[in-house]
Design a protein around this motif. Structure first.
Motif, PDB file in Angstrom:
ATOM      1  N   LEU A 122       0.841  -1.191   0.000  1.00  0.00           N
ATOM      2  CA  LEU A 122       0.000   0.000   0.000  1.00  0.00           C
ATOM      3  C   LEU A 122       0.881   1.247   0.000  1.00  0.00           C
ATOM      4  O   LEU A 122       1.762   1.395   0.855  1.00  0.00           O
ATOM      5  N   THR A 123       0.668   2.133  -0.971  1.00  0.00           N
ATOM      6  CA  THR A 123       1.455   3.366  -1.056  1.00  0.00           C
ATOM      7  C   THR A 123       0.525   4.571  -1.107  1.00  0.00           C
ATOM      8  O   THR A 123      -0.637   4.469  -1.513  1.00  0.00           O
ATOM      9  N   LEU A 124       1.049   5.702  -0.673  1.00  0.00           N
ATOM     10  CA  LEU A 124       0.290   6.956  -0.670  1.00  0.00           C
ATOM     11  C   LEU A 124       1.120   8.037  -1.340  1.00  0.00           C
ATOM     12  O   LEU A 124       2.284   8.240  -1.001  1.00  0.00           O
ATOM     13  N   GLN A 125       0.507   8.733  -2.285  1.00  0.00           N
ATOM     14  CA  GLN A 125       1.170   9.827  -2.990  1.00  0.00           C
ATOM     15  C   GLN A 125       0.501  11.135  -2.612  1.00  0.00           C
ATOM     16  O   GLN A 125      -0.691  11.326  -2.826  1.00  0.00           O
ATOM     17  N   PHE A 126       1.270  12.040  -2.009  1.00  0.00           N
ATOM     18  CA  PHE A 126       0.746  13.365  -1.662  1.00  0.00           C
ATOM     19  C   PHE A 126       1.717  14.403  -2.208  1.00  0.00           C
ATOM     20  O   PHE A 126       2.860  14.488  -1.762  1.00  0.00           O
ATOM     21  N   ALA A 127       1.213  15.184  -3.178  1.00  0.00           N
ATOM     22  CA  ALA A 127       2.075  16.151  -3.867  1.00  0.00           C
ATOM     23  C   ALA A 127       3.297  15.408  -4.417  1.00  0.00           C
ATOM     24  O   ALA A 127       3.153  14.460  -5.177  1.00  0.00           O
ATOM     25  N   ASN A 128       4.496  15.795  -4.006  1.00  0.00           N
ATOM     26  CA  ASN A 128       5.708  15.135  -4.485  1.00  0.00           C
ATOM     27  C   ASN A 128       6.243  14.089  -3.516  1.00  0.00           C
ATOM     28  O   ASN A 128       7.320  13.523  -3.739  1.00  0.00           O
ATOM     29  N   GLU A 129       5.507  13.841  -2.427  1.00  0.00           N
ATOM     30  CA  GLU A 129       5.946  12.888  -1.418  1.00  0.00           C
ATOM     31  C   GLU A 129       5.262  11.527  -1.634  1.00  0.00           C
ATOM     32  O   GLU A 129       4.083  11.459  -1.983  1.00  0.00           O
ATOM     33  N   ARG A 130       6.028  10.466  -1.403  1.00  0.00           N
ATOM     34  CA  ARG A 130       5.497   9.113  -1.551  1.00  0.00           C
ATOM     35  C   ARG A 130       5.756   8.340  -0.262  1.00  0.00           C
ATOM     36  O   ARG A 130       6.873   8.317   0.253  1.00  0.00           O
TER      37      ARG A 130
END
Length: 455
Positions: free
Chosen positions: A253-261
């Motif tokens: 499970l991964t989360l992408q927020f703006a340029n952060e992963r």
């Protein structure tokens, strides 16, 4: 006249209150609706006017009754209930399958060793030898059936996880959009009660899927993060969750927020997402590993004993089971009844020395994950017992979580819910207030007419 002005302000305030009460009453059955009320304040007399009691009443605002602490309690209870409910059906299915007489490895082992004991009376009997092969085949089929159930559950958990992630992304986007609308409406001094109710409903739905940490920002928007601190919603920006398949069949499970992963641990995510991860990691995969390990070690040990014996023709013993090199799956070897190496002496078919060694395997200790050292005969029963205990704990915890959620909803309703009796009383009181102020206006008119008549 001053009294006319005062009465007009009172009538206007009463009308605003009546409008608010009608809104509350019309939404008495609307889920998640927070009641509203008028905030009244007296208007002071003008400066230097010592004979004036005041300038009437002013409606400062339409207040939305909402308790942040009770909202947080309700969302936390929702997350806990969602986590426990996510695995309830899987527990029930697995417990039923593993405990069923048709798929139980314990029942299969009993029949297999019963066949070995039966043939020990007449080791050279072909029908009795064939019964041993038949029961070995039935045991392998039971193992295959269990593995298929495990595979189906793993696939179902994976599909449900992907669906939950999609729902989380949709709800996060909706909360971010509502944040934007709330900030814009508050900047224009508009009543945002409806927007706030809708946002709280979306957050409550989100809390069922994943544990959320909610904070209110200065512009009225809400920031939402996951237990590990990864941001889910900040202002009008929402993160994107995704599920990535791994080579071992698991999912990441991964989360992408703006340029952060961020890489997330879903068993600690809470809600439905966390419940699925916890069940897969701590129940389903350990049971799968234990069953495969049990069957693999049983097959290996049986083959080892057979290799030291001799068949009816005096030939060295052949394996009864085949163990897959890649997946460790156990299957039946193409062996005939004559080729079972029950004798410990070549050329002596009636000898059952090696057969007795096979029967003794049942009481040998085997190292099974999550159980430690346990006999072949008891291992599966202990696995089923362990599963039953975990299932009962889940059931009891779920009932508790439902009670906590119900209590949290009751506490929320006491602060924010619409009380029909209270609203009915308010309706009468403000109606009287309106009528009284209209009476003041009428009296003021009569006084004005009398004054004109004197003049």
């Amino acid at each position: 006249m001053r009294m006319t002005s005062n009465a007009l302000s009172g009538a206007s305030a009463a009308q605003a209150a009546l409008n608010t009460i009608s809104q509350n009453i019309s939404n008495v059955m609307t889920p998640g609706y927070s009641r509203q009320g008028v905030v009244l304040s007296p208007l002071a007399a003008a400066s230097g006017d010592r004979l004036s009691a005041g300038s009437g009443v002013d409606v400062l605002a339409i207040r939305r009754y909402s308790d942040t602490y009770k909202n947080l309690q309700m969302w936390q209870a929702q997350s806990q209930q969602g986590q426990l409910a996510a695995s309830r059906e899987y527990f029930q299915q697995l417990e039923q399958v593993m405990g069923s007489s048709g798929t139980s490895l314990s029942a299969g082992l009993d029949k297999f060793y019963a066949a070995l004991n039966a043939v020990s009376v007449e080791p050279a009997s072909l029908p009795l030898r064939q019964q041993v092969i038949s029961e070995a085949d039935a045991l392998v089929r039971r193992s295959d059936n269990l593995n298929r159930v495990f595979a189906v559950q793993l696939a179902s958990v994976g599909e449900q996880r992907a669906a939950v992630v999609g729902q989380i992304n949709l709800l996060s986007q909706q909360v971010a959009q509502l944040n934007q609308k709330v900030a814009a409406a508050e900047a224009m001094s508009s009543n945002v009660a409806g927007l706030l109710d809708e946002r709280d409903r979306q957050i409550d739905a989100l809390a069922k899927l994943v544990d959320v940490r909610v904070t209110t920002l200065g512009d009225g928007s809400k920031s939402i993060s996951l237990p590990g601190g990864a941001p889910l919603v900040v202002g009008d920006t929402a993160a994107a969750l995704s599920v990535e398949p791994q080579q071992d069949g698991s999912q990441r499970l991964t989360l992408q927020f703006a340029n952060e992963r961020f890489v997330l641990s879903d068993e600690r995510a809470g809600g439905t997402l966390g419940g699925l991860g916890d069940y897969e990691k701590n129940v389903l995969r350990p049971q799968l590993t234990a069953v495969k390990s049990l069957m693999g070690q049983l097959a290996t040990r049986t083959n080892e004993v057979l290799a030291g014996g001799f068949d009816l023709q005096g030939n060295q013993g052949k394996p009864l089971f085949i163990i897959g090199a890649s997946d460790g799956a156990v299957s039946l070897a193409p062996l005939t009844a004559e080729e079972l190496a029950f004798s410990s002496v070549a050329g002596t078919p009636a000898n059952s020395g090696n057969l007795n060694a096979l029967i003794a395997i049942r009481e040998e200790k085997v190292d099974v994950a999550a159980l430690g050292k346990v006999s072949f005969g008891d291992a599966y029963a202990q696995l089923v017992g362990q599963l039953a205990i975990a299932s009962q704990q889940n059931k009891a915890s779920l009932e508790t979580a439902k009670a906590v959620r119900a209590e949290a909803e009751s506490a929320w309703k006491s602060a924010s819910g619409v009380n029909s009796d209270e609203e009915a009383v308010n309706l009468i009181e403000f109606q009287k207030m309106y009528q009284a102020n209209m009476k003041v206006i009428a009296v003021a008119g009569e006084l004005f007419d009398s004054t004109l008549a004197i003049l």
